[in-house]
Design a protein around this motif. Structure first.
Motif, PDB file in Angstrom:
ATOM      1  N   TYR A 163       0.850  -1.190   0.000  1.00 27.79           N
ATOM      2  CA  TYR A 163       0.000   0.000   0.000  1.00 27.79           C
ATOM      3  C   TYR A 163       0.882   1.235   0.000  1.00 27.79           C
ATOM      4  O   TYR A 163       1.200   1.786   1.051  1.00 27.79           O
ATOM      5  CB  TYR A 163      -0.924  -0.046   1.211  1.00 27.79           C
ATOM      6  N   ASP A 164       1.278   1.679  -1.172  1.00 24.30           N
ATOM      7  CA  ASP A 164       2.119   2.857  -1.299  1.00 24.30           C
ATOM      8  C   ASP A 164       1.199   4.065  -1.523  1.00 24.30           C
ATOM      9  O   ASP A 164       1.042   4.555  -2.635  1.00 24.30           O
ATOM     10  CB  ASP A 164       3.085   2.671  -2.478  1.00 24.30           C
ATOM     11  N   PHE A 165       0.584   4.507  -0.427  1.00 18.82           N
ATOM     12  CA  PHE A 165      -0.451   5.540  -0.589  1.00 18.82           C
ATOM     13  C   PHE A 165       0.112   6.844  -1.135  1.00 18.82           C
ATOM     14  O   PHE A 165      -0.577   7.575  -1.815  1.00 18.82           O
ATOM     15  CB  PHE A 165      -1.216   5.763   0.716  1.00 18.82           C
ATOM     16  N   LYS A 166       1.398   7.106  -0.856  1.00 23.69           N
ATOM     17  CA  LYS A 166       1.949   8.384  -1.315  1.00 23.69           C
ATOM     18  C   LYS A 166       1.941   8.488  -2.830  1.00 23.69           C
ATOM     19  O   LYS A 166       1.504   9.498  -3.390  1.00 23.69           O
ATOM     20  CB  LYS A 166       3.370   8.566  -0.777  1.00 23.69           C
TER      21      LYS A 166
ATOM     22  N   GLU B 222      -5.529   7.926  17.310  1.00 27.46           N
ATOM     23  CA  GLU B 222      -4.630   7.566  16.218  1.00 27.46           C
ATOM     24  C   GLU B 222      -4.656   6.071  15.946  1.00 27.46           C
ATOM     25  O   GLU B 222      -4.505   5.632  14.806  1.00 27.46           O
ATOM     26  CB  GLU B 222      -3.216   8.046  16.522  1.00 27.46           C
ATOM     27  N   LYS B 223      -4.874   5.277  16.989  1.00 25.46           N
ATOM     28  CA  LYS B 223      -4.952   3.821  16.810  1.00 25.46           C
ATOM     29  C   LYS B 223      -6.120   3.458  15.900  1.00 25.46           C
ATOM     30  O   LYS B 223      -6.084   2.448  15.199  1.00 25.46           O
ATOM     31  CB  LYS B 223      -5.125   3.130  18.172  1.00 25.46           C
ATOM     32  N   GLY B 224      -7.151   4.286  15.969  1.00 23.42           N
ATOM     33  CA  GLY B 224      -8.320   4.051  15.132  1.00 23.42           C
ATOM     34  C   GLY B 224      -7.993   4.211  13.654  1.00 23.42           C
ATOM     35  O   GLY B 224      -8.528   3.492  12.810  1.00 23.42           O
ATOM     36  N   ILE B 225      -7.099   5.138  13.337  1.00 25.95           N
ATOM     37  CA  ILE B 225      -6.693   5.310  11.929  1.00 25.95           C
ATOM     38  C   ILE B 225      -5.947   4.069  11.460  1.00 25.95           C
ATOM     39  O   ILE B 225      -6.116   3.611  10.334  1.00 25.95           O
ATOM     40  CB  ILE B 225      -5.775   6.535  11.746  1.00 25.95           C
ATOM     41  N   GLU B 226      -5.147   3.522  12.360  1.00 25.92           N
ATOM     42  CA  GLU B 226      -4.410   2.315  11.989  1.00 25.92           C
ATOM     43  C   GLU B 226      -5.375   1.198  11.630  1.00 25.92           C
ATOM     44  O   GLU B 226      -5.129   0.421  10.707  1.00 25.92           O
ATOM     45  CB  GLU B 226      -3.482   1.878  13.139  1.00 25.92           C
ATOM     46  N   GLY B 227      -6.472   1.108  12.376  1.00 27.89           N
ATOM     47  CA  GLY B 227      -7.495   0.117  12.070  1.00 27.89           C
ATOM     48  C   GLY B 227      -8.042   0.303  10.663  1.00 27.89           C
ATOM     49  O   GLY B 227      -8.297  -0.664   9.944  1.00 27.89           O
ATOM     50  N   CYS B 228      -8.223   1.566  10.267  1.00 21.97           N
ATOM     51  CA  CYS B 228      -8.746   1.845   8.930  1.00 21.97           C
ATOM     52  C   CYS B 228      -7.709   1.535   7.855  1.00 21.97           C
ATOM     53  O   CYS B 228      -8.052   1.088   6.760  1.00 21.97           O
ATOM     54  CB  CYS B 228      -9.208   3.296   8.845  1.00 21.97           C
ATOM     55  N   SER B 229      -6.433   1.759   8.171  1.00 23.72           N
ATOM     56  CA  SER B 229      -5.371   1.378   7.240  1.00 23.72           C
ATOM     57  C   SER B 229      -5.359  -0.137   7.037  1.00 23.72           C
ATOM     58  O   SER B 229      -5.173  -0.627   5.929  1.00 23.72           O
ATOM     59  CB  SER B 229      -4.002   1.799   7.778  1.00 23.72           C
ATOM     60  N   ARG B 230      -5.563  -0.865   8.128  1.00 29.18           N
ATOM     61  CA  ARG B 230      -5.604  -2.331   8.037  1.00 29.18           C
ATOM     62  C   ARG B 230      -6.729  -2.780   7.120  1.00 29.18           C
ATOM     63  O   ARG B 230      -6.579  -3.733   6.358  1.00 29.18           O
ATOM     64  CB  ARG B 230      -5.799  -2.937   9.429  1.00 29.18           C
TER      65      ARG B 230
ATOM     66  N   TYR C 262      -0.308   8.121   7.300  1.00 29.11           N
ATOM     67  CA  TYR C 262      -1.386   7.174   6.979  1.00 29.11           C
ATOM     68  C   TYR C 262      -2.023   7.383   5.604  1.00 29.11           C
ATOM     69  O   TYR C 262      -2.704   6.502   5.093  1.00 29.11           O
ATOM     70  CB  TYR C 262      -2.498   7.264   8.026  1.00 29.11           C
ATOM     71  N   GLY C 263      -1.884   8.564   5.042  1.00 27.52           N
ATOM     72  CA  GLY C 263      -2.544   8.849   3.758  1.00 27.52           C
ATOM     73  C   GLY C 263      -3.966   9.346   3.963  1.00 27.52           C
ATOM     74  O   GLY C 263      -4.567   9.155   5.025  1.00 27.52           O
TER      75      GLY C 263
ATOM     76  N   ASP D 160      -5.377  17.471  -1.343  1.00 29.01           N
ATOM     77  CA  ASP D 160      -4.761  16.262  -0.778  1.00 29.01           C
ATOM     78  C   ASP D 160      -5.794  15.227  -0.383  1.00 29.01           C
ATOM     79  O   ASP D 160      -5.473  14.060  -0.200  1.00 29.01           O
ATOM     80  CB  ASP D 160      -3.941  16.625   0.473  1.00 29.01           C
ATOM     81  N   PHE D 161      -7.047  15.675  -0.195  1.00 30.72           N
ATOM     82  CA  PHE D 161      -8.073  14.742   0.277  1.00 30.72           C
ATOM     83  C   PHE D 161      -9.055  14.327  -0.810  1.00 30.72           C
ATOM     84  O   PHE D 161     -10.011  13.617  -0.551  1.00 30.72           O
ATOM     85  CB  PHE D 161      -8.821  15.352   1.468  1.00 30.72           C
ATOM     86  N   ALA D 162      -8.822  14.808  -2.021  1.00 30.99           N
ATOM     87  CA  ALA D 162      -9.663  14.422  -3.171  1.00 30.99           C
ATOM     88  C   ALA D 162     -11.141  14.731  -2.969  1.00 30.99           C
ATOM     89  O   ALA D 162     -12.000  13.980  -3.417  1.00 30.99           O
ATOM     90  CB  ALA D 162      -9.477  12.943  -3.514  1.00 30.99           C
ATOM     91  N   PHE D 163     -11.440  15.833  -2.286  1.00 27.84           N
ATOM     92  CA  PHE D 163     -12.845  16.233  -2.206  1.00 27.84           C
ATOM     93  C   PHE D 163     -13.310  16.605  -3.608  1.00 27.84           C
ATOM     94  O   PHE D 163     -12.555  17.223  -4.366  1.00 27.84           O
ATOM     95  CB  PHE D 163     -13.014  17.421  -1.252  1.00 27.84           C
TER      96      PHE D 163
END
Length: 856
Positions: free
Chosen positions: A3-6, A658-666, A635-636, A112-115
RNA sequence: GCCGAAGUGGCGGAAUUGGUAGACGCAGUGGACUCAAAAUCCACCGAAGUUCGCUUCGUAAGGGUUCAAGUCCCUUCUUCGGUACCA
């Protein structure tokens, strides 16, 4: 695939920039959907609150686009306002430069957020091509008699050196600078919003898709009360008072007049200079009172009496510190028995307490009311009239009407409706705002600027010293030469007040449909096609200011014949704040950032005293914010968007974790894993039989389409995301090896990516490229669920005994009650609980449960 | 005071018209993989009891309606938001 989000996000940002999939196309044929988020103030950087606001709007906008609507989803800049001017004073940067640099920066951050905005369809309120139309509306309103100037006591902010609107003052302090507000008398421009009070109130009932609490707040703000102005007498002169309780008129035992009532001195006993002196001192004392804090009710007897119109009784008149001069007539009757505050006053000055309404439940005696009054509790309920002459025995609601009617007939009263809502003070003694297009001659008379001379542009030759209004330092702006009809040149002075920024935000949503129009504020046909806004998303803090002003403006514009709709916003959503833990040290009076604390987060690292830990709105001053840039690098954008929508329902506060963002990355990683599995690693073998897997997959994808669609419609993005997570968790356990199976899996993947795209657009675009190498997932067609797949052929049915769960049985769907009953009875655990008891009743809910009611 | 919203595991939160309380995620526990760690995968994860089949309790507190209540009704408490002398 990793996952190379950059690089994914960079690639799609560039592609969006180049191919403009979100360009706004003015079209009158296709069904439109106008989705709007409150435009930001260009303070410098976006914060998480912005990201939340725009992520919520973006899901709706992208969803509607996928459904085939012609979507208008614009962004703009609320660009006038104090911070720009403060920056000019502090850093010697012109407000325009500061503002436009901030806009450029924040626009970059939004991208950056593609709105799904069209950045070529922006509104910027500090641009003359926009603000000239604000001036145009001002002049049009002036023509309609909605503009006036009057001297008024205003709230003066001694730090920002400007006048504040009532709603900009909180607990006696200015909402921006926090300075203690002073009172000053200044000539101010007003707009007559009160002319629309009734419609602003009654219109709320039609706004069925607005949150109840916003409507309640506006109702209270408008504050309608129906009553009468009753003429009491001061000698032979009228002494009018406003009341909503004419039924208690016989209980009036004192009269009260506001300390700042303009005719106060004429009611003081004639020739009593000593008393007059006291009254003046009393008034001075009252003027120093901070109206926002609680203070004791005080008064002074004026040694004069007022005659009641109902029984000619002489009632003593007091000047008081609690009657408001600006509401009603500035004079009231005091009925201690039936009004809390009158009772307090009466007790303080030993005034009599007469009961006019007694409790209907105790018809033989007055006990309850008398007792409660004795205990300092006024009786505000309904009941039967007593001590009220000819009206005795009547129900008070009946008496209220009857007394008014009788007084009106004798020309002693008239029915009136009062509102708390005040006219809109739009004057600001500031540079960075929309100039008020008025001119003044030497005698002080005002002339409207002619339409041909608009815009009245802000000048460059100004000084920002930090004191007063910089516009007054510009000679080129101030002095205007006009030719009179006789051809003589006349020197006029230009008004230097600028308009409140709420005037700009009161019609920006109309301009979005036609931002480049140079001949009128907007084209009527376009506005009538795109308005009202279908869905407006923003913060609750605007419930009484922006949202009321915008509704008012829209109605005025309608009355000018420029738009047909009555209300600007059909559906309103107020999102909660983004909050996070803050650490405050009361002994130092300062906040600490988490990184400044050691392992012990409960103690101040300097004084070692306990810290106050609270969940507060993220802000720089509270030192509990997060850096957007840092989060993006880590996280992207997709993970941040997902987390922000997943962690709480939109209208509730969202706690940063912040741990919640990690969950979304997973979750994104699992999506990629599934994608890889069925697009790359699959080895097909024609003989394999995947029938069961295909069936299961079809059920899962159709169920997910159904649930996600429903949850987007009802704005439950958190559960919409959870359904997609469940889908991915399940589907990663299915294995396909046949050609047909892989084909089905790819079809489901294709549909899934469209579902995901409003929430996590970058990764959805990247993976969808597999199916469509030139277009955007954002431009696909939203999938529809196939109903036949939603019905599983087996169901888990619950068996209850007396409402308690005793067993679960798996059965083919749509079984007859008797079949289910027989099977349920034979379950081991059911047999055990039935014992020798008799079944008296069966309740069968098909495909859900059977409940056996038993008795010994 | 008045108006509005809300109280569910260790935490954020699910439960659409009353019908399996705790979906999904975080944190945690155990295991697999690894020289090891991270990552990943598998299992567990409200409380108490248990013969491991289950049983009892449990959605702020107390009552009620119902075959069945987080959900409906009444009373009380708490928290948050708005507003405050509006006569």
């Amino acid at each position: 695939m990793i996952y190379d989000f950059k690089s994914i996000e960079k690639k799609w940002k560039d592609k969006i920039q180049l191919e403009k999939p979100f360009a706004f196309k003015k079209e009158l044929k296709r069904d439109k959907y106008y989705c709007l988020e409150m435009y930001p103030y260009p303070s410098g950087n976006l914060h998480m609150g912005h990201i939340r606001n725009y992520s919520i709007g973006d899901v709706t906008a992208r969803y509607k686009k996928l459904q085939g609507f012609n979507v208008l989803h614009p962004i703009g800049w609320d660009a006038f306002g104090l911070p720009a001017e403060n920056a000019a004073i502090q850093n010697k940067v012109p407000p325009a430069k500061w503002t436009f640099e901030n806009i450029a920066n924040m626009r970059r951050e939004l991208k950056d957020f593609a709105f799904s905005y069209d950045y070529e369809n922006e509104v910027c309120t500090a641009d003359p091509s926009y603000y000239q139309w604000g001036q145009w509306f001002f002049l049009k309103m002036n023509e309609r008699g909605l503009v006036y100037k009057k001297k008024a006591t205003v709230n003066w902010d001694p730090i920002d050196k400007t006048v504040l609107a009532r709603e900009q003052v909180h607990e006696g302090r200015a909402w921006r600078s926090g300075a203690v507000v002073e009172k000053r008398q200044i000539e101010q421009w007003y707009i007559k919003i009160t002319d629309y009070a009734e419609e602003l109130l009654s219109g709320l009932d039609k706004l069925v898709d607005w949150p109840e609490r916003v409507k309640t707040m506006q109702r209270n703000w408008i504050g309608k009360s129906e009553g009468a102005i009753v003429n009491f007498k001061f000698g032979d002169d009228d002494f009018p008072i406003f009341t909503t309780r004419t039924d208690t008129i016989f209980a009036a035992t004192f009269m009260a007049i506001a300390f700042d009532h303009q005719d106060l001195e004429s009611y003081v006993e004639k020739g009593n200079n000593e008393l007059l002196d006291k009254v003046r001192k009393f008034r001075e004392k009252c003027q120093k009172i901070n109206q926002d804090s609680e203070y004791e009710k005080e008064g002074l007897f004026l040694n004069s009496y007022i005659t009641s119109p109902v029984n000619q009784k002489k009632i003593p008149l007091y000047v008081t510190n609690f009657v408001l001069a600006e509401y009603g007539t500035g004079c009231v009757m005091g009925c201690p028995a039936h009004d809390e505050r009158d009772l307090k006053f009466a007790q303080k000055y030993s005034l009599p307490v007469t009961i006019a309404v007694k409790n209907a439940e105790e018809p033989t005696q007055n006990q309850s009311v008398a007792q409660s009054v004795a205990q300092s509790v006024a009786y505000k309920g309904d009941g039967i009239l007593v001590n009220s002459g000819p009206y005795n025995g009547l129900n008070n609601q009946v008496a209220k009407k009857k007394i008014i009617e009788d007084l009106v007939e004798k020309k002693l009263a008239r029915k009136v409706v009062n509102y708390k809502l005040k006219d809109w003070l739009i004057s600001r003694q500031r540079y960075w705002g929309n100039p008020i297009p008025m001119l003044r001659d030497a005698s002080g008379k005002y002339y409207p600027e002619s339409f041909a001379n608009l815009p009245v542009s802000l000048p460059q030759d100004v000084e920002f010293s930090g004191f007063g209004n910089p516009l007054e330092t510009s000679k080129s702006f101030r002095e205007v030469l006009v030719k009179s009809e006789a051809g003589q040149e006349k020197k006029l002075l230009r008004e230097t007040d600028t308009m409140d920024t709420f005037t700009c935000s009161s019609w920006y949503f109309l301009r979005y449909v036609d931002v480049n129009n140079q001949v009128s504020p907007f084209d009527k046909k376009l506005v009538d096609h795109y308005l009202p806004v279908n869905h407006y998303v923003g913060g609750i803090e605007h419930a009484c200011m922006h949202l009321l002003y915008a509704r008012f403006f829209h109605k005025v514009v309608r009355d000018m014949g420029l738009v047909n709709s009555d209300e600007p916003f059909t559906k309103l959503t107020t999102q909660g704040m983004v909050v996070s833990q803050s650490y405050f040290s009361p002994s130092l009076g300062k906040y600490f950032h988490l990184s400044e604390l050691g392992d012990d987060r409960k103690t101040c690292p300097v004084t070692k005293t306990p810290l106050v830990i609270k969940k507060e709105k993220m802000s720089k001053s509270k030192r509990n914010g997060v850096e957007l840039k840092e989060m993006l690098d880590k996280y992207g954008a997709d993970s941040i968007r997902l987390f922000i929508l997943f962690a709480a329902p939109v209208e509730k506060d969202l706690e940063w974790n912040e741990k919640g963002i990690e969950g979304c990355s997973r979750f994104i990683l699992k999506v990629i894993k599934w994608f890889t599995k069925i697009t790359q690693e699959a080895t097909s073998s024609v003989e394999a039989n995947d029938d069961d897997e295909i069936k299961r997959l079809s059920f899962l994808i159709n169920q997910t389409i159904y649930k996600v669609d429903k949850d987007i419609k009802r704005l439950r993005f958190n559960t919409a995301i959870s359904h997609m997570m469940t889908f991915i968790n399940e589907v990663n356990h299915l294995h396909f090896s046949s050609v047909g199976g892989i084909k089905e899996a790819q079809k489901a993947l294709r549909q899934f990516l469209i579902l995901l795209s409003p929430f996590a657009p970058f990764i959805s675009e990247e993976l969808f490229e597999f199916f469509n190498s030139n277009g955007f997932v954002a431009e696909q067609k939203w999938p529809e669920h196939q109903g036949e797949w939603l019905k599983a052929d087996k169901v888990d049915l619950v068996v209850q005994i007396n409402g308690k769960l005793r067993a679960k049985v798996t059965l083919p769907i749509d079984q007859d009650e008797e079949v289910v009953f027989q099977l349920a009875k034979s379950e081991k655990n059911v047999v055990k609980h039935l014992g020798d008891k008799t079944i008296v009743k069966k309740i069968y809910v098909p495909n859900k449960l059977i409940n056996l009611v038993v008795k010994k």
